[in-house]
Motif scaffolding. Sequence first.
Motif, short mmCIF file in Angstrom:
data_model
loop_
_atom_site.label_atom_id
_atom_site.label_comp_id
_atom_site.label_asym_id
_atom_site.label_seq_id
_atom_site.Cartn_x
_atom_site.Cartn_y
_atom_site.Cartn_z
N GLY A 192 -9.23 28.90 -32.36
CA GLY A 192 -9.38 30.28 -31.89
C GLY A 192 -9.34 30.36 -30.38
N GLY B 72 -9.94 33.30 -28.68
CA GLY B 72 -10.60 34.55 -28.25
C GLY B 72 -11.68 34.21 -27.24
N LEU C 252 -3.77 31.95 -32.92
CA LEU C 252 -2.67 32.70 -33.53
C LEU C 252 -1.61 33.11 -32.52
N ASP C 253 -2.00 33.30 -31.27
CA ASP C 253 -1.01 33.64 -30.25
C ASP C 253 -1.43 33.04 -28.91
N PRO D 210 -12.28 44.59 -27.15
CA PRO D 210 -13.06 45.81 -26.91
C PRO D 210 -12.26 46.94 -26.27
N PHE E 93 -9.11 47.81 -27.41
CA PHE E 93 -7.97 48.15 -28.28
C PHE E 93 -7.96 49.61 -28.74
N ALA F 124 -14.06 28.86 -33.70
CA ALA F 124 -14.21 30.13 -32.95
C ALA F 124 -13.10 31.09 -33.38
N ALA F 125 -12.90 31.15 -34.69
CA ALA F 125 -11.76 31.92 -35.23
C ALA F 125 -12.06 33.42 -35.37
N GLY F 126 -13.23 33.85 -34.91
CA GLY F 126 -13.51 35.28 -34.80
C GLY F 126 -13.63 36.02 -36.11
N ASP G 271 -7.92 46.81 -34.73
CA ASP G 271 -8.52 45.48 -34.81
C ASP G 271 -7.74 44.44 -34.00
N PHE H 289 -20.13 51.75 -34.00
CA PHE H 289 -19.69 51.52 -32.62
C PHE H 289 -18.18 51.76 -32.43
N ASP I 179 -17.88 35.38 -33.28
CA ASP I 179 -18.01 36.19 -34.50
C ASP I 179 -18.11 35.37 -35.78
N CYS J 260 -18.84 40.58 -27.61
CA CYS J 260 -18.48 39.70 -26.49
C CYS J 260 -19.74 39.20 -25.81
C1 LIG Z 1 -11.90 47.87 -31.35
C2 LIG Z 1 -12.98 46.89 -31.01
C3 LIG Z 1 -13.92 47.25 -30.06
C4 LIG Z 1 -14.93 46.38 -29.74
N1 LIG Z 1 -15.81 46.76 -28.79
C5 LIG Z 1 -16.74 45.88 -28.38
C6 LIG Z 1 -17.61 46.21 -27.32
O1 LIG Z 1 -17.56 47.30 -26.77
N2 LIG Z 1 -18.51 45.28 -26.97
C7 LIG Z 1 -18.58 44.06 -27.53
O2 LIG Z 1 -19.37 43.22 -27.11
N3 LIG Z 1 -17.77 43.72 -28.54
C8 LIG Z 1 -16.86 44.60 -28.97
N4 LIG Z 1 -16.02 44.26 -29.99
C9 LIG Z 1 -16.24 42.98 -30.67
C10 LIG Z 1 -15.64 41.84 -29.87
O3 LIG Z 1 -14.29 42.11 -29.58
C11 LIG Z 1 -15.76 40.55 -30.68
O4 LIG Z 1 -17.12 40.36 -30.98
C12 LIG Z 1 -15.23 39.37 -29.89
O5 LIG Z 1 -13.85 39.54 -29.69
C13 LIG Z 1 -15.54 38.08 -30.60
O6 LIG Z 1 -14.95 37.02 -29.96
P1 LIG Z 1 -14.48 35.74 -30.79
O7 LIG Z 1 -13.87 34.81 -29.81
O8 LIG Z 1 -15.57 35.27 -31.64
O9 LIG Z 1 -13.38 36.29 -31.78
P2 LIG Z 1 -11.98 36.98 -31.52
O10 LIG Z 1 -11.98 37.73 -30.26
O11 LIG Z 1 -11.72 37.69 -32.81
O12 LIG Z 1 -10.97 35.77 -31.37
C14 LIG Z 1 -10.64 34.97 -32.47
C15 LIG Z 1 -9.51 34.06 -32.10
O13 LIG Z 1 -9.23 33.23 -33.19
C16 LIG Z 1 -7.85 33.20 -33.46
N5 LIG Z 1 -7.70 32.94 -34.90
C17 LIG Z 1 -8.14 33.72 -35.91
N6 LIG Z 1 -7.84 33.14 -37.09
C18 LIG Z 1 -7.21 31.99 -36.80
C19 LIG Z 1 -6.63 30.94 -37.60
N7 LIG Z 1 -6.69 30.96 -38.93
N8 LIG Z 1 -6.04 29.92 -36.95
C20 LIG Z 1 -6.00 29.87 -35.60
N9 LIG Z 1 -6.52 30.82 -34.82
C21 LIG Z 1 -7.12 31.86 -35.41
C22 LIG Z 1 -7.35 34.55 -33.00
O14 LIG Z 1 -5.99 34.49 -32.66
C23 LIG Z 1 -8.22 34.78 -31.77
O15 LIG Z 1 -7.64 34.15 -30.66
C24 LIG Z 1 -15.01 45.12 -30.36
C25 LIG Z 1 -14.06 44.75 -31.31
C26 LIG Z 1 -13.06 45.62 -31.65
C27 LIG Z 1 -12.04 45.22 -32.68
#
Ligand SMILES: Cc1cc2nc3c(=O)[nH]c(=O)nc-3n(C[C@H](O)[C@H](O)[C@H](O)COP(=O)(O)OP(=O)(O)OC[C@H]3O[C@@H](n4cnc5c(N)ncnc54)[C@H](O)[C@@H]3O)c2cc1C
Length: 405
Positions: free
Chosen positions: A8, A10, A40-41, A48, A50, A109-111, A129, A164, A292, A308
């Motif tokens: 991941g 992210g 994935l990319d 946050p 989008f 950390a695949a979110g 999303d 939210f 996540d 985040c």
């Molecule tokens: C519309 C929206 C608004 C938001 N607003 C807020 C806000 O105001 N404040 C806040 O704190 N949070 C907000 N969030 C939540 C926040 O964006 C997430 O909590 C945060 O992005 C989590 O980070 P992460 O790295 O765990 O996961 P992500 O950001 O989801 O990143 C996951 C990564 O894993 C990769 N991945 C996924 N599956 C695979 C796989 N099978 N193989 C390889 N790679 C993979 C993806 O490409 C990505 O790079 C919002 C979310 C959304 C959708």
Amino acid sequence: MKNLVVIGGGFAGFWSAISAVRQARFLDKDPLLKITIVSLDEYLSIRPRFYENKFEDMRIPLRKYFDPLGIVLNVGKVVRIDPKKKNVFWVGSKGQQEEVLSFDGLVLAAGSQLKCPFISGFEHAFNVDTFESAVRLDNHIRELSAASFPLPASRTFVVVGASFTGLEVITELPERVRSFALPGIDYNFILTDRSSSIASEYSIDGQGYIAEQLNKEGIHFLPEEETDLIEPERILFKSGRCIETSTVIWCGGLEASSLTKEFEAKRDPLDRLLVDSFLRIESHESFFAAGDVANGLVDEQHSSVMSCQHAIPQGKFAGHNAVNALFGKDLISYSQPRYVTCLDLGSRQALLTSGWDRMPQLTEMPAKILKTEIVTQWIIPASDVEETVKMSAPVIRTNEADLAC
Ligand SMILES: Cc1cc2nc3c(=O)[nH]c(=O)nc-3n(C[C@H](O)[C@H](O)[C@H](O)COP(=O)(O)OP(=O)(O)OC[C@H]3O[C@@H](n4cnc5c(N)ncnc54)[C@H](O)[C@@H]3O)c2cc1C
């Protein structure tokens, strides 16, 4: 040579990889560590943002940071993990054959992703999303505008989910739609939820403030409505109510990546893995989870939330601890006692809350300015790569500048 694999790119994965570089350098082990990230990319996506329609800065190229630091980026999808044999199976973005990566240490950390319910016609709904889905929604609104919002259905916008994300989406829409400035058109903005209240996770004062802002913007709230069917020009609820609309935006909540199921470890109702204070996945000595996909305690009582605010520091701790685990050093405990939220409520409004009861601290333009700073500066890595490496230290401060959104 030790292999650390991060799944991941992210917020959590990005900071895990950078923090691992920093800590390996500190231990003088950087020549003995290979860090590979599968994502994935090629971007760190600023999820946050989008719900906005300014797409230029919503994705940060990962290679800008990873190439100079020697982190290998494999663009593709991890489809399987074998924790016993320490193998990750992934498929390249062009759908090539499955490849295997062996690891000594792992950070998952695949979110998260949108929870997609079994609703007939769900594919007609829009969402915010992913970057692609945000662009799809924007293109749709532009098409409606180019056709001068021809049908009553095209002038009605329905957001499902009054938490939210749904609130940020619905309060941004009036200005976005009206920016097309077609004279004499009345639009309808409707927020629905199966529960009876708006933003039930907020304090009563917070809910009151949010409801006031919705009223001011002419946004209508429909409580206790459960979606039954979505069609291109209407949404039908189980109550029998039907709304003619060309735009249903689904904001019904997130669930953790299904890769969490690859481990024999407990998961919470959002499918997040329960992690210990070092962010280790239960009963796996050198496997960590952050962001996540992880449910870790931030203080004595509260679990991290999908945000985040928690993903960024967890990434920094997980990368640090993953390196220490690989080289036999002590791990450090993650905690993050201060909790805030900053909710966008349109072009001139936002709401900052502090504490787990989400009591309002700041509103109107000062909160809006803060929200803009958070999502355009505070959660963004430094432009300079080495500065970013310094920022990756797993330190929890409590001043304003350390609060994410
Ligand atoms: C519309 C929206 C608004 C938001 N607003 C807020 C806000 O105001 N404040 C806040 O704190 N949070 C907000 N969030 C939540 C926040 O964006 C997430 O909590 C945060 O992005 C989590 O980070 P992460 O790295 O765990 O996961 P992500 O950001 O989801 O990143 C996951 C990564 O894993 C990769 N991945 C996924 N599956 C695979 C796989 N099978 N193989 C390889 N790679 C993979 C993806 O490409 C990505 O790079 C919002 C979310 C959304 C959708």
